[in-house]
Write a protein that holds these residues in place. Structure first.
Motif, short mmCIF file in Angstrom:
data_model
loop_
_atom_site.label_atom_id
_atom_site.label_comp_id
_atom_site.label_asym_id
_atom_site.label_seq_id
_atom_site.Cartn_x
_atom_site.Cartn_y
_atom_site.Cartn_z
N UNK A 115 -38.60 126.02 -74.05
CA UNK A 115 -39.38 124.99 -74.75
C UNK A 115 -38.60 123.68 -74.82
N UNK A 116 -37.30 123.76 -75.09
CA UNK A 116 -36.46 122.55 -75.16
C UNK A 116 -36.40 121.87 -73.80
N UNK A 117 -36.28 122.66 -72.74
CA UNK A 117 -36.25 122.08 -71.39
C UNK A 117 -37.57 121.37 -71.08
N UNK A 118 -38.70 122.00 -71.43
CA UNK A 118 -40.00 121.38 -71.19
C UNK A 118 -40.13 120.06 -71.94
N UNK A 119 -39.73 120.06 -73.21
CA UNK A 119 -39.81 118.83 -74.01
C UNK A 119 -38.89 117.75 -73.44
N UNK A 120 -37.69 118.15 -73.03
CA UNK A 120 -36.73 117.17 -72.48
C UNK A 120 -37.25 116.55 -71.19
N UNK A 121 -37.83 117.37 -70.32
CA UNK A 121 -38.39 116.84 -69.07
C UNK A 121 -39.57 115.92 -69.34
N UNK A 122 -40.39 116.29 -70.33
CA UNK A 122 -41.52 115.43 -70.69
C UNK A 122 -41.03 114.10 -71.24
N UNK A 123 -39.98 114.14 -72.06
CA UNK A 123 -39.41 112.90 -72.60
C UNK A 123 -38.84 112.04 -71.47
N UNK A 124 -38.22 112.67 -70.48
CA UNK A 124 -37.70 111.91 -69.34
C UNK A 124 -38.82 111.15 -68.65
N UNK A 125 -39.95 111.81 -68.48
CA UNK A 125 -41.10 111.15 -67.84
C UNK A 125 -41.65 110.02 -68.70
N UNK A 126 -41.64 110.23 -70.02
CA UNK A 126 -42.11 109.18 -70.93
C UNK A 126 -41.20 107.96 -70.84
N UNK A 127 -39.89 108.20 -70.79
CA UNK A 127 -38.93 107.10 -70.67
C UNK A 127 -39.17 106.32 -69.38
N UNK A 128 -39.56 107.03 -68.34
CA UNK A 128 -39.82 106.39 -67.05
C UNK A 128 -41.21 105.76 -66.98
N UNK A 129 -41.95 105.82 -68.09
CA UNK A 129 -43.27 105.19 -68.12
C UNK A 129 -44.38 106.05 -67.57
N UNK A 130 -44.17 107.36 -67.51
CA UNK A 130 -45.20 108.26 -66.97
C UNK A 130 -45.59 109.29 -68.02
N UNK A 131 -46.06 108.79 -69.17
CA UNK A 131 -46.38 109.67 -70.29
C UNK A 131 -47.49 110.66 -69.95
N UNK A 132 -48.55 110.17 -69.29
CA UNK A 132 -49.69 111.03 -68.99
C UNK A 132 -49.73 111.43 -67.53
N UNK A 133 -48.56 111.60 -66.94
CA UNK A 133 -48.50 112.05 -65.55
C UNK A 133 -48.93 113.50 -65.44
N UNK A 134 -49.26 113.90 -64.22
CA UNK A 134 -49.63 115.29 -63.97
C UNK A 134 -48.50 116.24 -64.33
N UNK A 135 -47.26 115.78 -64.10
CA UNK A 135 -46.09 116.60 -64.44
C UNK A 135 -46.04 116.87 -65.93
N UNK A 136 -46.30 115.85 -66.74
CA UNK A 136 -46.26 116.04 -68.19
C UNK A 136 -47.39 116.95 -68.68
N UNK A 137 -48.54 116.85 -68.03
CA UNK A 137 -49.64 117.76 -68.38
C UNK A 137 -49.21 119.20 -68.15
#
Length: 202
Positions: free
Chosen positions: A104-126
């Motif tokens: 769960x921590x890894x999933x959240x961390x990867x999602x935060x990385x995408x948010x930092x890169x400006x891809x909050x609603x990317x397919x990866x984050x979904x």
């Protein structure tokens, strides 16, 4: 054309701090699981939390240490010579819980990385939010199942027979958390769809 929404510097720092704290929490979880397993494996005086239903007892909590009748919901017992399936259940509960937390921590961390890169609603984050919901749900169910099996087995080892007054505790906050994650996953799916539709109009 891909649209991005970069977080503000202050938000970026807060997100990075969240990732760091998550990493620390993951390490602590793993260390605690290892320590717990080390105590379980010898099968001697293993502390196990057991829940009982409507079982009266007396505790020296009255004036001057006088005994008072109580109905404890949970007690910690020291069990030895438990059946192999009980030892396995206790170890499995610890391993599954640790794996679920770290995943769960890894999933959240990867999602935060995408948010930092400006891809909050990317397919990866979904996908990451969906995976997070699945991991929390399955991890909770399996941890609860093996913990209950281990607790009942430990009580049986202590009593010499299967106790009839054991209870099956359920933390109601977890199903609510799973439902909230499900709603968050749906929101990310909707956000991803809206972003793709908006990009198509550009």
């Amino acid at each position: 054309m891909t649209s991005t929404l970069q977080p503000k510097p202050a938000d970026r720092v807060a997100l990075i701090i969240t990732v760091v704290l998550g990493a620390v929490a993951g390490v602590v979880t793993i260390v605690q699981a290892v320590i717990r397993i080390i105590r379980i494996v010898p099968n001697r005086d293993v502390p196990v939390t057991v829940a009982f239903a409507d079982t009266p007892a007396t505790l020296p909590v009255g004036p001057g240490g006088s005994p008072v009748a109580v109905v404890p919901q949970q007690v910690e017992i020291l069990a030895s010579d438990m059946a192999p399936i009980t030892v396995f259940s206790l170890i499995a509960a610890e391993v599954i819980y640790a794996l679920a937390v770290v995943t769960a921590i890894v999933c959240v961390s990867l999602a935060i990385r995408n948010i930092i890169r400006g891809r909050a609603f990317s397919t990866a984050n979904v996908g990451l939010v969906g995976t997070l919901t699945f991991v929390v749900a399955i991890g909770w169910i399996l941890t609860w199942l093996f913990s209950t099996m281990g607790a009942n087995g430990a009580a049986s080892a202590l009593a010499g027979e299967y106790p009839e007054n054991t209870a099956i505790p359920i933390a109601l906050v977890v199903p609510f958390a799973i439902a909230a994650l499900g709603a968050l996953s749906a929101a990310f799916v909707a956000g991803n769809r809206l972003q793709r539709e908006t990009e198509g109009l550009v």
